[in-house]
Design a protein around this motif. Sequence first.
Motif, PDB file in Angstrom:
ATOM      1  N   GLY A  98      25.852  33.842  42.367  1.00  0.00           N
ATOM      2  CA  GLY A  98      26.569  34.378  43.523  1.00  0.00           C
ATOM      3  C   GLY A  98      26.848  35.847  43.304  1.00  0.00           C
ATOM      4  O   GLY A  98      26.686  36.357  42.189  1.00  0.00           O
ATOM      5  N   THR A  99      27.310  36.502  44.345  1.00  0.00           N
ATOM      6  CA  THR A  99      27.560  37.941  44.267  1.00  0.00           C
ATOM      7  C   THR A  99      28.753  38.220  43.336  1.00  0.00           C
ATOM      8  O   THR A  99      29.591  37.333  43.116  1.00  0.00           O
ATOM      9  N   PRO A 100      28.857  39.437  42.790  1.00  0.00           N
ATOM     10  CA  PRO A 100      29.974  39.754  41.893  1.00  0.00           C
ATOM     11  C   PRO A 100      31.319  39.491  42.562  1.00  0.00           C
ATOM     12  O   PRO A 100      31.506  39.821  43.736  1.00  0.00           O
ATOM     13  N   GLY A 101      32.220  38.861  41.815  1.00  0.00           N
ATOM     14  CA  GLY A 101      33.581  38.644  42.304  1.00  0.00           C
ATOM     15  C   GLY A 101      33.739  37.512  43.306  1.00  0.00           C
ATOM     16  O   GLY A 101      34.815  37.317  43.875  1.00  0.00           O
ATOM     17  N   ILE A 102      32.701  36.691  43.491  1.00  0.00           N
ATOM     18  CA  ILE A 102      32.772  35.629  44.500  1.00  0.00           C
ATOM     19  C   ILE A 102      33.627  34.432  44.028  1.00  0.00           C
ATOM     20  O   ILE A 102      34.118  33.640  44.825  1.00  0.00           O
ATOM     21  N   GLY A 103      33.789  34.309  42.696  1.00  0.00           N
ATOM     22  CA  GLY A 103      34.614  33.209  42.182  1.00  0.00           C
ATOM     23  C   GLY A 103      33.907  32.283  41.201  1.00  0.00           C
ATOM     24  O   GLY A 103      34.334  31.147  40.975  1.00  0.00           O
ATOM     25  N   LYS A 104      32.849  32.756  40.547  1.00  0.00           N
ATOM     26  CA  LYS A 104      32.093  31.915  39.613  1.00  0.00           C
ATOM     27  C   LYS A 104      32.930  31.534  38.397  1.00  0.00           C
ATOM     28  O   LYS A 104      32.993  30.366  38.005  1.00  0.00           O
ATOM     29  N   THR A 105      33.575  32.538  37.790  1.00  0.00           N
ATOM     30  CA  THR A 105      34.374  32.259  36.591  1.00  0.00           C
ATOM     31  C   THR A 105      35.542  31.328  36.924  1.00  0.00           C
ATOM     32  O   THR A 105      35.852  30.406  36.156  1.00  0.00           O
ATOM     33  N   THR A 106      36.158  31.543  38.060  1.00  0.00           N
ATOM     34  CA  THR A 106      37.269  30.684  38.489  1.00  0.00           C
ATOM     35  C   THR A 106      36.790  29.236  38.592  1.00  0.00           C
ATOM     36  O   THR A 106      37.464  28.302  38.125  1.00  0.00           O
ATOM     37  N   LEU A 107      35.600  29.041  39.155  1.00  0.00           N
ATOM     38  CA  LEU A 107      35.065  27.680  39.291  1.00  0.00           C
ATOM     39  C   LEU A 107      34.692  27.088  37.938  1.00  0.00           C
ATOM     40  O   LEU A 107      34.866  25.890  37.707  1.00  0.00           O
TER      41      LEU A 107
ATOM     42  N   ASP B  73      29.122  32.346  30.336  1.00  0.00           N
ATOM     43  CA  ASP B  73      29.526  33.084  31.545  1.00  0.00           C
ATOM     44  C   ASP B  73      29.663  34.564  31.188  1.00  0.00           C
ATOM     45  O   ASP B  73      30.715  34.968  30.718  1.00  0.00           O
ATOM     46  N   GLU B  74      28.640  35.444  31.298  1.00  0.00           N
ATOM     47  CA  GLU B  74      27.461  35.165  32.064  1.00  0.00           C
ATOM     48  C   GLU B  74      26.198  35.597  31.336  1.00  0.00           C
ATOM     49  O   GLU B  74      26.283  36.224  30.283  1.00  0.00           O
ATOM     50  N   ILE B  75      25.042  35.250  31.917  1.00  0.00           N
ATOM     51  CA  ILE B  75      23.784  35.787  31.405  1.00  0.00           C
ATOM     52  C   ILE B  75      23.397  36.890  32.372  1.00  0.00           C
ATOM     53  O   ILE B  75      22.874  36.642  33.457  1.00  0.00           O
TER      54      ILE B  75
ATOM     55  N   ASN C 294      31.759  28.082  50.571  1.00  0.00           N
ATOM     56  CA  ASN C 294      31.764  26.805  49.817  1.00  0.00           C
ATOM     57  C   ASN C 294      32.662  26.819  48.574  1.00  0.00           C
ATOM     58  O   ASN C 294      32.884  25.771  47.969  1.00  0.00           O
ATOM     59  N   ARG C 295      33.192  27.975  48.171  1.00  0.00           N
ATOM     60  CA  ARG C 295      33.852  28.036  46.846  1.00  0.00           C
ATOM     61  C   ARG C 295      35.103  27.166  46.741  1.00  0.00           C
ATOM     62  O   ARG C 295      35.501  26.783  45.644  1.00  0.00           O
ATOM     63  N   ASP C 296      35.733  26.847  47.877  1.00  0.00           N
ATOM     64  CA  ASP C 296      36.935  26.009  47.813  1.00  0.00           C
ATOM     65  C   ASP C 296      36.639  24.515  47.939  1.00  0.00           C
ATOM     66  O   ASP C 296      37.558  23.704  47.820  1.00  0.00           O
ATOM     67  N   VAL C 297      35.386  24.165  48.190  1.00  0.00           N
ATOM     68  CA  VAL C 297      35.079  22.739  48.406  1.00  0.00           C
ATOM     69  C   VAL C 297      33.983  22.222  47.471  1.00  0.00           C
ATOM     70  O   VAL C 297      33.612  21.047  47.557  1.00  0.00           O
TER      71      VAL C 297
HETATM   72  N1  LIG Z   1      38.430  30.322  45.934  1.00  0.00           N
HETATM   73  C1  LIG Z   1      39.008  31.528  45.847  1.00  0.00           C
HETATM   74  N2  LIG Z   1      39.833  31.978  46.814  1.00  0.00           N
HETATM   75  C2  LIG Z   1      40.417  33.196  46.732  1.00  0.00           C
HETATM   76  N3  LIG Z   1      40.253  34.060  45.694  1.00  0.00           N
HETATM   77  C3  LIG Z   1      39.441  33.667  44.699  1.00  0.00           C
HETATM   78  C4  LIG Z   1      38.775  32.387  44.712  1.00  0.00           C
HETATM   79  N4  LIG Z   1      38.033  32.284  43.587  1.00  0.00           N
HETATM   80  C5  LIG Z   1      38.227  33.436  42.906  1.00  0.00           C
HETATM   81  N5  LIG Z   1      39.058  34.263  43.560  1.00  0.00           N
HETATM   82  C6  LIG Z   1      39.514  35.595  43.113  1.00  0.00           C
HETATM   83  O1  LIG Z   1      38.406  36.492  43.157  1.00  0.00           O
HETATM   84  C7  LIG Z   1      38.404  37.334  42.003  1.00  0.00           C
HETATM   85  C8  LIG Z   1      37.082  37.201  41.253  1.00  0.00           C
HETATM   86  O2  LIG Z   1      36.973  35.868  40.775  1.00  0.00           O
HETATM   87  P1  LIG Z   1      36.006  35.489  39.570  1.00  0.00           P
HETATM   88  O3  LIG Z   1      36.267  36.361  38.399  1.00  0.00           O
HETATM   89  O4  LIG Z   1      36.108  34.022  39.393  1.00  0.00           O
HETATM   90  O5  LIG Z   1      34.591  35.885  40.205  1.00  0.00           O
HETATM   91  P2  LIG Z   1      33.187  36.014  39.506  1.00  0.00           P
HETATM   92  O6  LIG Z   1      32.173  35.596  40.520  1.00  0.00           O
HETATM   93  O7  LIG Z   1      33.174  35.296  38.219  1.00  0.00           O
HETATM   94  O8  LIG Z   1      33.118  37.568  39.242  1.00  0.00           O
HETATM   95  P3  LIG Z   1      32.074  38.410  38.339  1.00  0.00           P
HETATM   96  O9  LIG Z   1      30.781  38.374  39.065  1.00  0.00           O
HETATM   97  O10 LIG Z   1      32.690  39.781  38.326  1.00  0.00           O
HETATM   98  O11 LIG Z   1      32.025  37.759  36.999  1.00  0.00           O
HETATM   99  C9  LIG Z   1      39.619  36.928  41.161  1.00  0.00           C
HETATM  100  O12 LIG Z   1      40.662  37.823  41.431  1.00  0.00           O
HETATM  101  C10 LIG Z   1      39.961  35.539  41.652  1.00  0.00           C
HETATM  102  O13 LIG Z   1      41.325  35.257  41.539  1.00  0.00           O
END
Ligand SMILES: Nc1ncnc2c1ncn2[C@@H]1O[C@H](COP(=O)(O)OP(=O)(O)OP(=O)(O)O)[C@@H](O)[C@H]1O
Length: 188
Positions: A9-18, A111-113, A171-174
């Motif tokens: 996914g694009t940078p900051g989309i929420g991959k690490t959070t998931l 997390d990540e290659i 889709n990131r919340d489901v």
């Molecule tokens: N489902 C979500 N809803 C709202 N905000 C979110 C959600 N998931 C992640 N975020 C927020 O978005 C930001 C980036 O999240 P995260 O680090 O998980 O993204 P990433 O895809 O791993 O980024 P990167 O590509 O930089 O590694 C964080 O501040 C996080 O709290």
Amino acid sequence: MYKHVFLTGTPGIGKTTLIKKTLEALTSLGFSFDGFYTEEIRDGGRRVGFDIVTLSGKRGILARISSSFPSEKHEFRVGQYVVDINSFEQLALPALNHIASENHKTVCVIDEIGKMELFSQSFVYVVQKALDSAGALVFGTIPIAKGKPLHFIEEIRNRRDVKVFNITKENRDVILQDIVAAIQDCNK
Ligand SMILES: Nc1ncnc2c1ncn2[C@@H]1O[C@H](COP(=O)(O)OP(=O)(O)OP(=O)(O)O)[C@@H](O)[C@H]1O
């Protein structure tokens, strides 16, 4: 049947959070983990680099903006960042060293290659070994290519034994349960 799971996914989309939420869910199902995350480092609101953080709690430098490094250390660069390969390898390589394990309940988290990590040939070697080994289950992230795709990442994306989830705002919340189920299904 696939045996590794990746998020893209694009940078900051929420991959690490998931990844973190998935590991929480898998812990209660009896899985254990090794590997690492990369974390953004900020100073006064400005991004100054990235750290590597292992699942066992060790932290080291992955990259810093070039002004923090002496000029002779600018060999490995991504944009304004200089990658500290030695520091990265010191933590990343031991964290991935269970890769020959036959224990399918140990998940190898990578997390990540990405472009920075791929400067390390030793890292490429252990990731390849993990993907090819009979016992390892890799759960990782790969970026969506900006510009020319990186050969090694495209190879991972196209492997028949890899399932890739494309993470989006929609889709990131489901999608969490689907990812957990996919990891449980690996190697079945
Ligand atoms: N489902 C979500 N809803 C709202 N905000 C979110 C959600 N998931 C992640 N975020 C927020 O978005 C930001 C980036 O999240 P995260 O680090 O998980 O993204 P990433 O895809 O791993 O980024 P990167 O590509 O930089 O590694 C964080 O501040 C996080 O709290």
